[in-house]
Motif scaffolding. Structure first.
Motif, PDB file in Angstrom:
ATOM      1  N   TRP A   1       0.822  -1.221   0.000  1.00 30.40           N
ATOM      2  CA  TRP A   1       0.000   0.000   0.000  1.00 30.40           C
ATOM      3  C   TRP A   1       0.849   1.262   0.000  1.00 30.40           C
ATOM      4  CZ3 TRP A   1      -4.781  -0.732  -1.351  1.00 30.40           C
ATOM      5  CH2 TRP A   1      -5.398  -1.940  -1.076  1.00 30.40           C
ATOM      6  N   TYR A   2       2.044   1.187   0.594  1.00 30.70           N
ATOM      7  CA  TYR A   2       2.905   2.366   0.651  1.00 30.70           C
ATOM      8  C   TYR A   2       3.701   2.567  -0.639  1.00 30.70           C
ATOM      9  CZ  TYR A   2       2.398   3.639   5.581  1.00 30.70           C
ATOM     10  OH  TYR A   2       1.927   4.089   6.779  1.00 30.70           O
ATOM     11  N   GLY A   3       3.931   1.493  -1.392  1.00 34.83           N
ATOM     12  CA  GLY A   3       4.784   1.573  -2.574  1.00 34.83           C
ATOM     13  C   GLY A   3       4.192   2.426  -3.683  1.00 34.83           C
ATOM     14  N   GLN A   4       5.040   2.811  -4.638  1.00 33.37           N
ATOM     15  CA  GLN A   4       4.659   3.603  -5.805  1.00 33.37           C
ATOM     16  C   GLN A   4       3.892   4.865  -5.396  1.00 33.37           C
ATOM     17  OE1 GLN A   4       2.722   1.134  -8.750  1.00 33.37           O
ATOM     18  NE2 GLN A   4       4.065  -0.592  -8.342  1.00 33.37           N
ATOM     19  N   ASN A   5       4.451   5.569  -4.409  1.00 34.46           N
ATOM     20  CA  ASN A   5       3.847   6.822  -3.914  1.00 34.46           C
ATOM     21  C   ASN A   5       2.407   6.630  -3.462  1.00 34.46           C
ATOM     22  OD1 ASN A   5       6.197   8.380  -4.403  1.00 34.46           O
ATOM     23  ND2 ASN A   5       5.630   8.553  -6.564  1.00 34.46           N
ATOM     24  N   LYS A   6       2.139   5.490  -2.818  1.00 36.20           N
ATOM     25  CA  LYS A   6       0.820   5.175  -2.272  1.00 36.20           C
ATOM     26  C   LYS A   6      -0.254   5.123  -3.351  1.00 36.20           C
ATOM     27  CE  LYS A   6       1.968   7.346   2.152  1.00 36.20           C
ATOM     28  NZ  LYS A   6       1.582   8.354   3.157  1.00 36.20           N
TER      29      LYS A   6
ATOM     30  N   LEU B   1      -3.336   3.015  -2.514  1.00 35.56           N
ATOM     31  CA  LEU B   1      -4.243   3.660  -1.563  1.00 35.56           C
ATOM     32  C   LEU B   1      -5.097   4.712  -2.255  1.00 35.56           C
ATOM     33  CD1 LEU B   1      -2.126   4.282   1.687  1.00 35.56           C
ATOM     34  CD2 LEU B   1      -3.989   2.654   1.379  1.00 35.56           C
ATOM     35  N   ILE B   2      -4.447   5.571  -2.990  1.00 36.77           N
ATOM     36  CA  ILE B   2      -5.129   6.718  -3.586  1.00 36.77           C
ATOM     37  C   ILE B   2      -6.111   6.287  -4.670  1.00 36.77           C
ATOM     38  CG2 ILE B   2      -4.758   8.833  -4.921  1.00 36.77           C
ATOM     39  CD1 ILE B   2      -2.056   9.085  -3.442  1.00 36.77           C
ATOM     40  N   ASN B   3      -5.760   5.239  -5.405  1.00 35.71           N
ATOM     41  CA  ASN B   3      -6.603   4.816  -6.525  1.00 35.71           C
ATOM     42  C   ASN B   3      -7.652   3.779  -6.145  1.00 35.71           C
ATOM     43  OD1 ASN B   3      -5.158   6.468  -8.306  1.00 35.71           O
ATOM     44  ND2 ASN B   3      -3.633   4.883  -8.695  1.00 35.71           N
ATOM     45  N   ALA B   4      -7.685   3.355  -4.900  1.00 34.37           N
ATOM     46  CA  ALA B   4      -8.689   2.378  -4.475  1.00 34.37           C
ATOM     47  C   ALA B   4     -10.084   2.968  -4.612  1.00 34.37           C
ATOM     48  CB  ALA B   4      -8.432   1.950  -3.036  1.00 34.37           C
ATOM     49  N   THR B   5     -11.053   2.103  -4.880  1.00 29.23           N
ATOM     50  CA  THR B   5     -12.444   2.538  -5.051  1.00 29.23           C
ATOM     51  C   THR B   5     -13.316   1.909  -3.977  1.00 29.23           C
ATOM     52  OG1 THR B   5     -12.851   0.698  -6.585  1.00 29.23           O
ATOM     53  CG2 THR B   5     -12.174   2.811  -7.547  1.00 29.23           C
ATOM     54  N   PRO B   6     -14.452   2.533  -3.654  1.00 29.69           N
ATOM     55  CA  PRO B   6     -15.333   1.961  -2.623  1.00 29.69           C
ATOM     56  C   PRO B   6     -15.859   0.607  -3.054  1.00 29.69           C
ATOM     57  CG  PRO B   6     -16.412   3.781  -3.755  1.00 29.69           C
ATOM     58  CD  PRO B   6     -14.981   3.803  -4.186  1.00 29.69           C
TER      59      PRO B   6
ATOM     60  N   TYR C   1      -7.003  10.093   4.929  1.00 28.48           N
ATOM     61  CA  TYR C   1      -7.427  11.194   4.061  1.00 28.48           C
ATOM     62  C   TYR C   1      -6.450  11.326   2.898  1.00 28.48           C
ATOM     63  CZ  TYR C   1      -8.510  15.837   2.294  1.00 28.48           C
ATOM     64  OH  TYR C   1      -8.841  16.891   1.473  1.00 28.48           O
ATOM     65  N   GLN C   2      -6.888  10.956   1.699  1.00 25.18           N
ATOM     66  CA  GLN C   2      -6.140  11.145   0.461  1.00 25.18           C
ATOM     67  C   GLN C   2      -4.666  10.737   0.566  1.00 25.18           C
ATOM     68  OE1 GLN C   2      -7.179  15.284  -0.553  1.00 25.18           O
ATOM     69  NE2 GLN C   2      -8.498  14.456  -2.147  1.00 25.18           N
ATOM     70  N   GLY C   3      -4.445   9.510   0.962  1.00 29.11           N
ATOM     71  CA  GLY C   3      -3.095   8.977   1.026  1.00 29.11           C
ATOM     72  C   GLY C   3      -2.378   9.215   2.335  1.00 29.11           C
ATOM     73  N   LYS C   4      -2.953  10.027   3.205  1.00 31.72           N
ATOM     74  CA  LYS C   4      -2.319  10.321   4.496  1.00 31.72           C
ATOM     75  C   LYS C   4      -2.698   9.253   5.516  1.00 31.72           C
ATOM     76  CE  LYS C   4      -1.993  15.330   3.859  1.00 31.72           C
ATOM     77  NZ  LYS C   4      -2.382  15.298   2.440  1.00 31.72           N
ATOM     78  N   THR C   5      -1.719   8.867   6.331  1.00 28.15           N
ATOM     79  CA  THR C   5      -1.924   7.853   7.364  1.00 28.15           C
ATOM     80  C   THR C   5      -1.470   8.442   8.699  1.00 28.15           C
ATOM     81  OG1 THR C   5       0.275   6.913   6.946  1.00 28.15           O
ATOM     82  CG2 THR C   5      -1.574   5.998   5.700  1.00 28.15           C
ATOM     83  N   PRO C   6      -2.258   9.354   9.271  1.00 30.79           N
ATOM     84  CA  PRO C   6      -1.805  10.128  10.438  1.00 30.79           C
ATOM     85  C   PRO C   6      -1.440   9.303  11.658  1.00 30.79           C
ATOM     86  CG  PRO C   6      -4.171  10.369  10.095  1.00 30.79           C
ATOM     87  CD  PRO C   6      -3.636   9.699   8.877  1.00 30.79           C
TER      88      PRO C   6
ATOM     89  N   VAL D   1       2.338   0.769  11.696  1.00 26.14           N
ATOM     90  CA  VAL D   1       3.656   1.141  11.174  1.00 26.14           C
ATOM     91  C   VAL D   1       3.534   2.450  10.401  1.00 26.14           C
ATOM     92  CG1 VAL D   1       4.570  -1.202  11.019  1.00 26.14           C
ATOM     93  CG2 VAL D   1       3.261  -0.291   9.114  1.00 26.14           C
ATOM     94  N   GLN D   2       4.615   3.194  10.387  1.00 27.57           N
ATOM     95  CA  GLN D   2       4.744   4.387   9.569  1.00 27.57           C
ATOM     96  C   GLN D   2       6.021   4.259   8.746  1.00 27.57           C
ATOM     97  OE1 GLN D   2       2.573   6.497   8.896  1.00 27.57           O
ATOM     98  NE2 GLN D   2       1.723   7.646  10.609  1.00 27.57           N
ATOM     99  N   VAL D   3       6.011   4.858   7.586  1.00 25.39           N
ATOM    100  CA  VAL D   3       7.162   4.779   6.688  1.00 25.39           C
ATOM    101  C   VAL D   3       8.220   5.806   7.084  1.00 25.39           C
ATOM    102  CG1 VAL D   3       7.933   5.159   4.330  1.00 25.39           C
ATOM    103  CG2 VAL D   3       5.856   3.886   4.756  1.00 25.39           C
TER     104      VAL D   3
END
Length: 464
Positions: free
Chosen positions: A50-55, A58-63, A166-171, A205-207
């Motif tokens: 999920w973290y690879g290829q600039n996330k 994650l960003i392109n996943a659909t509901p 939120y939009q690729g962010k994993t706070p 985990v965080q990158v």
């Protein structure tokens, strides 16, 4: 536009507010748990995906849109009765049930999205919530956001929970699913009233660093005789690196003729010199097939007015003769005379015979080798601790009275029936209303609890 928002069998309560649930069930009703990631290393690889290829995943996943457009109906009387007393499990912030109404609506950081690979092999997401538990590692969501009732084969792949997404962010980090628990009636009978699930997760985990490189030369320049050998090399590669993005690619080994055709061989047309090279040198190379052989076959095809005839010359090699149109005959690159034409790559000979036109292809059955092609994704991850320690856990209420006012939190997406896109699925939203009994017969659900809400089904699946 207001419509019914049907809540699943179990609803995580905001700070132990009186959220509603289907009747409590005995422990024997729980389906056998399913492992999502067996080891810490496997969990690291899932996080890397999920973290690879600039996330991008994650960003392109659909509901996840399974059974989200089915209308529910309000049931005013009757319905199932609970087989135990009402109860509340306190939240991490308040181990006692809340007694006052909430006035200020603060979006809880316990709610987020679960991401996974669906049966269509594409990335999807649902809403989900961190729930208070002894080990601070429990997530609640919809059953079909964990188990795929369509294929009835495997638990949804690469499952992770990201609170506050939120939009690729994993706070608060990414939490890889460890073990999933669903109701037996949902797994076996697809009972919509039991469409809920609980998932234990690994520490978050965080990158801290990401590096991407091409496959090392010892793999990229290496050919594997069988696909099984390539699979083993791929597995060895994955055990030495965080992640792997690529494929096993078949390549033709033109140096090896396979005399007995099998699944890892491939028949290819070759030019006359390659074909001659592949023959059994104990036989006459170019006299098989003879000119007369080809003419006899052409005569047979001509009498049938079409078709293809194939015959072997030696083990692993052969000739195919096919009737073609005059236009194809004339389109050949080279013309030796009015009766013989040759293609530019010398793999096809054309000839005219008895008012018909034919092409001759010389083929060899070659061996197939395999290579690994792709990139290594090496991601440095930092352990940020347990889910509950970072975001807390919601309380859990069950067997509550109908007519109780509740909040619902989730990421609704998709359009209303009139085509109006009210929600994007990108931000956390809330709805508020009094509960009532509801049913959705098309999904075998007769004991639901609902509130009136503008939420769309897409994306809000799994909302607390």
């Amino acid at each position: 536009m207001k419509r019914t928002l049907a809540l699943g069998g179990v609803v995580a309560g905001l700070l132990a507010a009186a959220a509603v649930a289907a009747p409590a069930q005995a422990d024997t009703d729980v389906a056998p748990p399913v492992n999502l990631a067996n080891t810490n290393f496997a969990a690291k690889q899932v996080a890397a995906f999920w973290y690879g290829q600039n996330k991008a995943n994650l960003i392109n996943a659909t509901p996840y849109n399974v059974e989200t457009t089915l209308p529910t109906k309000h049931v005013s009387t009757g319905g199932a009765s609970a087989d135990s007393k009402a109860g509340v499990v306190g939240s991490s912030g308040d181990q006692k049930a809340a007694t006052s109404n909430l006035k200020n609506i603060n979006l809880p950081k316990t709610t987020g999205k679960v991401f996974f690979i669906g049966a269509d092999k594409k990335p999807h997401w649902c809403s989900a919530t961190s729930v208070q538990s002894q080990y601070k590692n429990l997530v609640a969501t919809a059953g079909h956001c964990v188990y795929d009732t369509v294929s009835n084969k495997d638990t949804l792949d690469k499952w992770v929970f990201i609170p506050g997404y939120y939009q690729g962010k994993t706070p608060w980090g990414i939490y890889v699913g460890k073990t999933a628990y669903t109701h037996y009636d949902y797994d076996v009978y697809e009972d919509g009233d039991r469409d809920y699930a609980f998932v234990t997760v690994y520490n978050g985990v965080q990158v801290t660093d990401v590096s991407v490189d091409k496959v090392k030369n010892w793999v990229k320049d290496r050919r594997f005789e069988t696909k099984a050998d390539a699979e083993k090399a791929k597995k060895d590669l994955e055990t030495k690196q965080t992640g792997w993005a690529g494929e096993i690619k078949p390549v033709v080994d033109y140096r090896t003729v396979v005399r007995n055709r099998h699944a890892e061989s491939q028949k290819e047309n070759v030019n006359i010199l390659w074909w001659a090279f592949a023959q059994d040198w104990n036989n006459s190379v170019l006299s098989n097939p003879s000119e007369q052989d080809i003419k006899d076959i052409a005569s047979r095809i001509n009498n049938q007015r079409g078709g293809t005839t194939e015959f072997k010359v030696s083990r692993g090699t052969g000739v195919t003769v096919t009737r073609v149109s005059k236009e194809e005959f004339n389109s050949a690159e080279y013309a030796f005379d009015d009766e013989v034409h040759v293609s530019a790559d010398a793999k096809t000979f054309y000839f005219a015979y008895n008012n018909g036109w034919y092409k001759v292809n010389f083929w060899v059955n070659f061996d197939i080798d395999y290579i690994l092609k792709g990139k290594i994704v090496d991601i440095a991850l930092k352990d940020v601790g347990s889910l509950g320690s970072n975001v807390g856990g919601q309380g859990l209420a069950y067997n509550q009275k109908i007519g109780t006012s509740v909040f619902v939190f989730g990421y609704p997406s998709g359009s209303h029936p009139d085509g109006n896109y009210a929600f994007t699925g990108k931000t956390l939203k809330w709805a508020y209303g009094k509960t009532f009994k509801a049913a959705a017969p098309a999904m075998k659900a007769e004991e639901l609890v609902g509130i009136k809400s503008s939420f769309t089904g897409e994306g809000s699946i799994g909302s607390s």
